[in-house]
Design an enzyme around this catalytic site. Structure first.
Site, PDB file in Angstrom:
ATOM      1  N   CYS A 197       0.837  -1.205   0.000  1.00 56.99           N
ATOM      2  CA  CYS A 197       0.000   0.000   0.000  1.00 56.99           C
ATOM      3  C   CYS A 197       0.871   1.255   0.000  1.00 56.99           C
ATOM      4  O   CYS A 197       1.398   1.661   1.036  1.00 56.99           O
ATOM      5  CB  CYS A 197      -0.918   0.009   1.221  1.00 56.99           C
ATOM      6  SG  CYS A 197      -2.027   1.443   1.273  1.00 56.99           S
ATOM      7  N   CYS A 202      -0.545   4.079   2.132  1.00 51.37           N
ATOM      8  CA  CYS A 202      -0.326   3.862   3.568  1.00 51.37           C
ATOM      9  C   CYS A 202       1.109   4.161   3.983  1.00 51.37           C
ATOM     10  O   CYS A 202       1.354   4.789   5.018  1.00 51.37           O
ATOM     11  CB  CYS A 202      -0.653   2.416   3.945  1.00 51.37           C
ATOM     12  SG  CYS A 202      -2.245   1.802   3.382  1.00 51.37           S
ATOM     13  N   ASP A 203       2.058   3.688   3.189  1.00 58.65           N
ATOM     14  CA  ASP A 203       3.451   3.643   3.638  1.00 58.65           C
ATOM     15  C   ASP A 203       4.422   4.497   2.843  1.00 58.65           C
ATOM     16  O   ASP A 203       5.588   4.623   3.233  1.00 58.65           O
ATOM     17  CB  ASP A 203       3.944   2.191   3.616  1.00 58.65           C
ATOM     18  CG  ASP A 203       3.138   1.292   4.543  1.00 58.65           C
ATOM     19  OD1 ASP A 203       2.702   1.780   5.592  1.00 58.65           O
ATOM     20  OD2 ASP A 203       2.936   0.109   4.196  1.00 58.65           O
TER      21      ASP A 203
END
Length: 315
Positions: free
Chosen positions: A140, A143-144
């Site tokens: 992701c 997300c990261d």
């Protein structure tokens, strides 16, 4: 088979932000929810080392820690959180029947499905090693990606999602190397053109990942092979992103619920309702677009409210 049948007002299948949020709302509405955590208690976030984009955590939080807190909050209001996973369902009649661990039979007035989706990975031992450590492997970028600002990363994939994630990473990272395993993209032409025109994205076609390199704790590079020339290369990188798709955990519902071609549950637009009365869906089991903890939590709230209103209409 079952030795006895338990009847519950609200059964939640699966944990994670969607399941636990649904449980919080359902418990506060006196629906006495029973939640089975599933095979991965806490869902995908338990593999996420740092969560910095969930509101209310100004200093960030680890994924496992957030799940522990959400579970505790759900239990504070009376949710019965149980180990176990659903192995069979029968939604053919007016009574919703569910079997847990192939032995326990549960009948539920309402069911909230929050079984999520599992990211697909290449399956390389080195990839799984750094994924489990939280040392540089992710599925992701949204997300990261923030953790790799001004660094060099590698992303694997050839579809629209891979292109979107590569483009997202290009705005954060110094260099993005995109490995396309085939001879052409599977993405739409507009998405392919976008990544090809982005200066700091290098695209390597017909290239397969052999190994994720690292020092045992964190990723330092990727070894890959060009399948046309058989040339092996090593690409310096601190992050390795896999964007080859997700698999919704919905197979056991296939005989009763409407699913799309990938397996995501189709909900009635603007609600959490499925095609079966009294069965609702929340989180990534129905969401192939956003796949974020905050959107999963939002749909968990929706599912609990929809279930509460459904029960009220039956009184």
């Amino acid at each position: 088979m079952s030795q006895s049948i338990e009847h519950v007002k609200c059964l939640i299948i699966g944990s994670g932000p969607a399941g636990y949020t649904a449980a919080i709302y359902a418990a506060r509405a006196n629906m006495a929810p029973v939640l089975y955590q599933g095979m991965q208690p806490g869902g995908q976030l338990t593999t996420t080392n740092e969560v910095e984009n969930f509101p209310g955590y100004p200093d960030g939080v680890t994924g496992p820690e957030m799940m522990v807190q959400l579970q505790a909050q759900a239990q504070r209001f009376g949710t019965d959180v149980r180990d176990g996973w659903v192995t069979k369902v029968d939604f053919s009649g007016p009574v919703h029947k569910v079997w847990v661990n192939e032995t326990t039979e549960v009948h539920a007035d309402t069911i909230i499905i929050s079984t999520g989706a599992s990211a697909k990975y290449l399956g390389l031992p080195s990839e799984q090693h750094y994924l489990q450590l939280g040392g540089g492997v992710s599925a992701c970028a949204v997300c990261d990606g923030f953790f790799y600002r001004n660094q060099e990363v590698v992303i694997v994939g050839a579809g629209d999602s891979a292109c979107e994630e590569a483009y997202y990473l290009s705005k954060l990272c110094k260099k993005v190397t995109m490995l396309v395993r085939g001879e052409k993209f599977r993405a739409s032409k507009i998405m392919e053109d976008r990544v090809r025109k982005t200066e700091n994205i290098t695209i390597l076609m017909n290239t397969e990942t052999l190994e994720v390199l690292g020092d045992g704790q964190v990723v330092t590079g990727v070894k890959a092979i060009n399948k046309s020339s058989n040339e092996t290369i090593e690409i310096p990188a601190t992050g390795f992103f896999v964007a080859i798709g997700h698999q919704p955990n919905t197979a056991i519902f296939r005989d009763y619920l409407e699913l799309d071609e990938t397996g995501y549950i189709i909900n009635v637009p603007g609600s959490s309702k499925t095609n079966v009365e009294g069965v609702f869906v929340a989180g990534d089991a129905a969401d192939h677009v956003y796949r974020q903890a905050i959107t999963a939590a939002g749909t968990g709230c929706m599912a609990a409210l929809d279930a509460e209103r459904y029960l009220a209409s039956k009184e």
